[in-house]
Write an enzyme that holds these catalytic residues in place. Structure first.
Site, PDB file in Angstrom:
ATOM      1  CD  GLU A  96      17.328  -3.354  44.846  1.00  0.00           C
ATOM      2  OE1 GLU A  96      18.018  -4.263  45.443  1.00  0.00           O
ATOM      3  OE2 GLU A  96      17.317  -2.258  45.139  1.00  0.00           O
ATOM      4  CB  CYS A 113      10.717   4.766  43.656  1.00  0.00           C
ATOM      5  SG  CYS A 113      12.282   5.118  42.804  1.00  0.00           S
ATOM      6  CB  CYS A 120      23.137   3.753  36.141  1.00  0.00           C
ATOM      7  SG  CYS A 120      22.886   5.601  35.610  1.00  0.00           S
ATOM      8  CB  CYS A 124      26.285   9.779  40.377  1.00  0.00           C
ATOM      9  SG  CYS A 124      25.478  10.550  38.670  1.00  0.00           S
ATOM     10  CB  CYS A 127      24.697   6.913  42.952  1.00  0.00           C
ATOM     11  SG  CYS A 127      23.283   5.704  42.122  1.00  0.00           S
ATOM     12  CB  CYS A 338      17.524   8.853  47.586  1.00  0.00           C
ATOM     13  SG  CYS A 338      15.947   9.338  47.237  1.00  0.00           S
TER      14      CYS A 338
HETATM   15 FE1  SF4 Z   1      22.964   6.741  37.407  1.00  0.00          FE
HETATM   16 FE2  SF4 Z   1      23.030   6.799  40.135  1.00  0.00          FE
HETATM   17 FE3  SF4 Z   1      23.747   8.870  38.648  1.00  0.00          FE
HETATM   18 FE4  SF4 Z   1      21.229   8.179  38.869  1.00  0.00          FE
HETATM   19  S1  SF4 Z   1      22.465   8.726  40.615  1.00  0.00           S
HETATM   20  S2  SF4 Z   1      22.284   8.729  37.150  1.00  0.00           S
HETATM   21  S3  SF4 Z   1      21.273   6.108  38.863  1.00  0.00           S
HETATM   22  S4  SF4 Z   1      24.669   6.917  38.674  1.00  0.00           S
END
Ligand code: SF4
Length: 347
Positions: A96, A113, A120, A124, A127, A338
């Site tokens: 996206e 963005c 990923c 995190c 996220c 975000c």
């Molecule tokens: Fe990856 Fe999300 Fe952490 Fe960014 S915030 S590094 S996209 S897990």
């Protein structure tokens, strides 16, 4: 002749790569600059449109190459003007990009963005992209195509690498696209129109500092080692204190900007104790802090701080001499804010 899907895309090639292509096809060396101009400056979508190349050379090029532009596979529009675009990449996977029009004190801005990975690896806790796990790196073509192929492409004033993925984990391809945006043979944008956001993997950050002049945004979210490690596993390998040590030694003059992203969670990282520790952590850097509201995601027991607490936190940091603002939330109704990007099919 190769079918279109077997041909290599020219969009996403650096000038050196285009030079190799023309050498391989026994074309004059200057043809590489002509192709770059057609792709990046004139934004053509077919080799046929490159009219200063001889017909024979266009045919030769078309045998193995294509321009490589791909329109979004879906889109969603927010009531606040934000638009989320879905792009299909290798293996039928989806990423996206989020288009954010804005009026900044009378200046019209249009920011995109962009994503750099499918999912990923960084895990995190807060996220949505991290929850998906990692499904592959994007090529330079797949990254730059997001910038060239949205309907508002020619209106863009700024690019932020803050979409799906951690840019320093796919840095070769990300750096190529930064070159395409900033060098004379590409779009010749000022690097000040570009921000790369990272969680602070030190070797990648060092390369970004050394090889580009783009603005840098570091996702901090907590000034405390143990707490940050819980929220962001990267802290175990690259503590944020070390990241700031590195940044303190770097000259951020010449208008290169350093910012810190700080998502605020109620009762987790939003008290004065955190504000104090954050101010100490940033001492000696020129970092400005962006406070970000948390957008609830399924299965995550974190809540956003309320407006009053965020304002108090901001004022406290400002009183300590740290420039701090609260970022306006955009596109929450279309899951484009975000931390909400997941590459889901859109209508
Ligand atoms: Fe990856 Fe999300 Fe952490 Fe960014 S915030 S590094 S996209 S897990």
């Amino acid at each position: 002749m190769n079918t279109d899907s077997e041909k290599r895309p020219l969009l996403g090639m650096t000038i050196e790569e285009l030079q190799s292509v023309v050498t391989e096809l026994a074309m004059p060396k200057f043809t590489a600059s002509q192709i770059a101009q057609w792709i990046y400056e004139k934004r053509v979508t077919s080799i046929e449109s490159m009219t200063n190349l001889s017909k024979q050379n266009r045919e030769k090029l078309s045998l193995h190459y294509t321009v490589g532009r791909k329109s979004p596979a879906g889109e969603a529009r927010s009531k606040d003007g934000t638009a989320k675009y879905l792009f299909e990449v290798a293996g039928g996977k989806m990423v996206e990009s989020v288009y954010i029009p804005d009026n900044d004190r009378g200046n019209e801005r249009a920011t995109l963005c962009v994503s750099s990975q499918v999912g990923c690896k960084m895990g995190c806790r807060f996220c949505m992209t991290g929850k998906q796990g990692f499904h592959g790196n994007l090529t330079a073509n797949e990254i730059i195509n997001q910038i060239f192929s949205i309907p508002e492409a020619e209106r863009l004033t700024n690019i932020v690498y803050m979409g799906m993925g951690e840019p320093t984990d796919n840095l070769d391809e990300v750096l190529k696209t930064v070159r395409m945006m900033t060098e004379k043979w590409g779009l010749a944008w000022s690097p000040k129109r570009i921000t790369v956001s990272t969680i602070g993997a030190i070797p990648g950050l060092q390369r970004l500092l050394r090889e580009t002049h783009v603005h840098i945004a570091i996702s901090v979210h907590s000034p405390f080692h143990d707490e940050r490690k819980e929220l962001m596993p990267i802290e175990a390998a690259f503590p944020v204190s070390k990241v700031m040590e590195l940044l303190r030694g770097y000259d951020f003059a010449h208008q290169r900007r350093l910012s810190v992203e700080y998502i605020m969670w109620r009762g987790v990282n939003d008290d004065d104790n955190h504000a104090d520790a954050l101010a100490s952590l940033l001492k000696g850097t020129s970092a400005r802090v962006n406070l970000i509201r948390f957008h609830a995601i399924p299965g995550v027991a974190l809540n956003t701080s309320d407006e009053k607490r965020m304002t108090a936190f901001r004022d406290y940091l400002n009183s300590k001499g740290v420039l701090c603002t609260i970022r306006r939330s955009r596109g929450e109704d279309i899951m484009a804010a975000c931390g909400m990007l997941a590459g889901k099919k859109l209508k």
